[in-house]
Write an enzyme that holds these catalytic residues in place. Structure first.
Site, short mmCIF file in Angstrom:
data_model
loop_
_atom_site.label_atom_id
_atom_site.label_comp_id
_atom_site.label_asym_id
_atom_site.label_seq_id
_atom_site.Cartn_x
_atom_site.Cartn_y
_atom_site.Cartn_z
N GLY A 199 -3.33 9.53 2.57
CA GLY A 199 -2.92 8.13 2.50
C GLY A 199 -3.91 7.26 3.25
CG HIS A 252 -24.35 -16.65 -9.40
ND1 HIS A 252 -24.03 -15.40 -9.87
CD2 HIS A 252 -25.71 -16.75 -9.41
CE1 HIS A 252 -25.15 -14.76 -10.18
NE2 HIS A 252 -26.17 -15.55 -9.90
CB THR A 275 11.62 -1.64 17.47
OG1 THR A 275 12.51 -1.53 16.35
CG2 THR A 275 12.35 -2.30 18.61
#
Ligand code: NAI
Length: 466
Positions: A183, A445, A142
Site C-alpha cells: 500500500g 505551456h 485521536t
C-alpha cells in the site's frame, strides 16, 4: 457558558485536531486541545507525512545524483556519498520546525495546549494529566495507529521488525528490506530505502498494489516499481516472521494456499494498514460505541450519538488522510459555531509520493462503470512536452466522465508531479465540471498539467498530441 472551562475541547492535535482547534478559536470560541505527545501535530507531523516526505526528498536527491538523469544533461557527479545521519538530521529539523509551527499558531490564536492524554469522565468532562477539564463541546480527533500483524512483534528500538515509525529512523541502510503490504506506506518507504541502496522485496496479499486506486493505475504501478528494482511478491501472504541476531526470516506462501518459502531480511517493515485509535479515551464512560471496524460513527455534521461530542479524521469512517481530517476539522468547528461546515467526501484526492507520484480523485473506472455509462480519456506523459523534455516519461492522466452528461467522475494521474496536478482535477470536480470544461481551459505551456487538459480532450476523442 460560565459552567464550562472551555467552549471547545479537541482531543488530539493531528491535522484534524489542530485545524479544528485553530478554526474554533478563530470563530471566537474559547478552545483547548489535549495531546500528550511531546510535540503537537500527531502522527502526520511527527512520524508520518512530514518525516516520510523529508526522506523521500533526500533519497531522491541522492538517487538522482548517484544514478539519475543528471549525466544526460551533462551534470557530472562523481564520488556521490550518502551520510545517513545528516539526512536523518534534516528530517528531524523539518519535523521540529513544523511541529513548532503548530505551537506558534496555537499561541497566536489563543488555543490552550493541555499536555496529556484525555479520558472522558462524562460527555462534558475529560481528565487530562490528573486534572478535570470541562467543555461544552468535545471533539474526538485521536486518529489511528498501526494495524498489527498477528504473531509478528514490531520492535522499533531493535530495528529488525519495524512499523512506519521505525522505518523512518533506521540507523543504517538495510541490506535487504522486506515490506509486508504493498500500500501507500510500503511503497513510499520501500522507495526511500531502495534509493538509498537496499534490496527491497514487497509482499502483497492481493494480486495488485495500491488497493482502492484505479485498476489501470495499479497495473502500471507494478510495472514502474519493478522497473525501479523493487521485487514484488503479489498474491502472497506472510505466515510468520522470526527475528534473531539482528536478522529476520519471513515465511510466505501464496495467498490462495500452497508451498511455503522463506526470505531472509535485515529489516522487515509491517505496513498492512492503520486502524482507528480510541484506546484510553474512556468511550464507555459516555456510552459511545465504536462500529465493527473500531470507528466512531457520526452524522454529516460530525456529531456522534452523544450530545456535545463530535468526531473527525481517521477515527471516523472514510480515507485515513491528513487533508480529509483537516477539512473535517474546519467543518466541525464551523458547525459547533452555528455555521454550516461541509466536507464533500466524494472529492478527496489521494496521493502516493513516490517517483513518479500516483494520484487520484473521485471514482475508479471499475466503480464508475457500475454506476454510469462512462467515457474515458487517457493521455500518456510520454506525449507531454515538458515531461518528455525533463526525461520523465512514466505515467498517464486518465479522465473518467459520465457519457450522458460529460460530468467528470474521476481523474487518475501517474506523473512526477501527480500530487500537484490532482488539485486541478479536485477543483474541477468540486465545481461539477465536465470534461469539456477542463479541455477548454487554457493550461500554461509547457507544463505537466497540459496532460490533464489533453486527457480531458481525449474523453471526446480529440487530444492534439496523440
Ligand atoms: P494500505 O491500506 O495503504 O495498504 C496496506 C496493504 O497491505 C494493502 O495493499 C493490503 O492488501 C496489504 N495487506 C494487508 N494484510 C496483509 C498481509 N497479511 N500480508 C501482505 N499484505 C497485506 O495501508 P498502509 O500502507 O499501511 O497505510 C496506512 C494508512 O496510512 C492508509 O490509510 C494510508 O492512506 C495512510 N497513508 C497515506 C499516505 C499518503 O497519503 N501519501 C502515506 C502513508 C500512509
Amino acid at each position: 457558558m460560565a459552567d464550562y472551562d472551555y467552549d471547545v475541547l479537541v482531543i488530539g492535535s493531528g491535522p484534524g485536531g489542530y485545524v479544528a482547534a485553530i478554526r474554533a478559536a478563530q470563530l471566537g470560541l474559547k478552545t483547548a486541545c489535549a495531546d500528550g505527545r511531546a510535540t503537537l501535530g500527531g502522527t502526520c507531523l511527527n512520524v508520518g507525512c512530514i518525516p516520510s516526505k523529508a526522506l523521500l526528498h533526500g533519497s531522491e536527491l541522492y538517487d538522482e545524483a548517484a544514478n539519475g538523469t543528471m549525466a544526460k544533461f551533462g551534470v557530472k557527479a562523481t564520488g556521490v556519498e550518502l551520510d545517513l545521519d545528516v539526512m536523518m538530521g534534516e528530517k528531524s529539523t523539518a519535523v521540529r520546525e513544523l511541529t513548532g509551527g503548530i505551537e506558534f499558531l496555537f499561541k497566536k490564536n489563543k488555543v490552550t495546549w493541555l499536555k496529556g492524554y484525555a479520558t472522558f469522565a462524562d460527555a462534558h468532562t475529560v481528565v487530562v494529566a490528573d486534572a478535570k477539564v470541562t467543555a461544552k463541546h468535545i471533539v474526538i480527533a485521536t486518529g489511528s495507529s498501526v494495524t498489527p500483524l498477528p504473531g509478528v512483534a514490531v520492535d522499533n528500538d531493535r530495528g529488525v521488525i519495524v512499523d512506519s515509525t521505525g522505518a523512518l529512523a533506521l540507523n543504517k541502510v538495510p541490506g535487504h528490506l522486506v515490506v509486508i503490504g504493498g500500500g501507500v506506506i510500503g511503497l513510499e518507504l520501500g522507495s526511500v530505502w531502495r534509493r538509498l541502496g537496499a534490496q527491497v522485496t514487497v509482499v502483497e496479499y492481493l494480486d495488485q498494489l495500491l488497493p482502492g486506486m484505479d485498476g489501470d493505475v495499479r497495473k502500471e504501478a507494478a510495472k514502474i516499481f519493478k522497473k525501479q528494482g523493487l521485487e514484488l511478491k503479489l498474491s502472497t501472504k506472510v505466515t510468520s516472521v522470526a527475528a534473531s541476531d539482528g536478522k529476520a526470516t519471513v515465511t510466505i506462501e501464496p495467498s490462495a494456499g500452497g508451498a511455503a518459502e522463506t526470505i531472509e531480511a535485515d529489516v522487515v517493515l509491517v505496513a498492512i494498514g492503520r486502524r482507528p485509535y480510541t484506546d484510553g479515551l474512556g468511550l464507555d464512560a459516555i456510552g459511545l460505541a465504536v462500529n465493527a471496524r473500531g470507528q466512531i460513527e457520526t452524522d454529516h455534521d460530525f456529531r456522534t450519538s452523544v450530545d456535545g461530542v463530535w468526531a473527525i479524521g481517521d477515527v471516523i469512517p472514510g480515507p485515513m488522510l491528513a487533508h480529509k481530517a483537516e477539512d473535517e476539522g474546519i467543518a466541525v468547528a464551523e458547525n459547533i459555531a452555528g455555521l454550516t461546515g461541509i466536507v464533500n467526501h466524494a472529492v478527496i484526492p489521494g496521493v502516493v509520493y513516490t517517483n513518479p507520484e500516483f494520484a487520484g480523485v473521485g471514482l475508479t473506472e471499475e466503480i464508475a462503470k457500475g454506476l454510469y455509462d462512462i467515457k474515458v480519456g487517457k493521455f500518456p506523459m510520454m506525449a507531454n512536452s515538458r515531461a518528455k523534455t525533463n526525461r520523465e516519461p512514466d505515467g498517464f492522466v486518465k479522465v473518467i466522465a459520465d457519457a450522458k452528461t460529460d460530468r467528470v467522475l474521476g481523474v487518475w494521474i501517474i506523473a512526477t508531479l501527480a500530487g500537484t496536478m490532482i488539485a486541478e482535477a479536485a477543483l474541477a470536480m468540486e465545481f461539477g465540471a465536465t470534461s469539456e470544461d477542463i479541455a477548454y481551459t487554457c493550461h500554461a505551456h509547457p507544463t505537466h498539467a497540459e496532460a490533464v487538459k489533453e486527457a480531458a480532450m481525449a474523453v471526446r476523442g480529440k487530444p492534439i498530441h496523440m
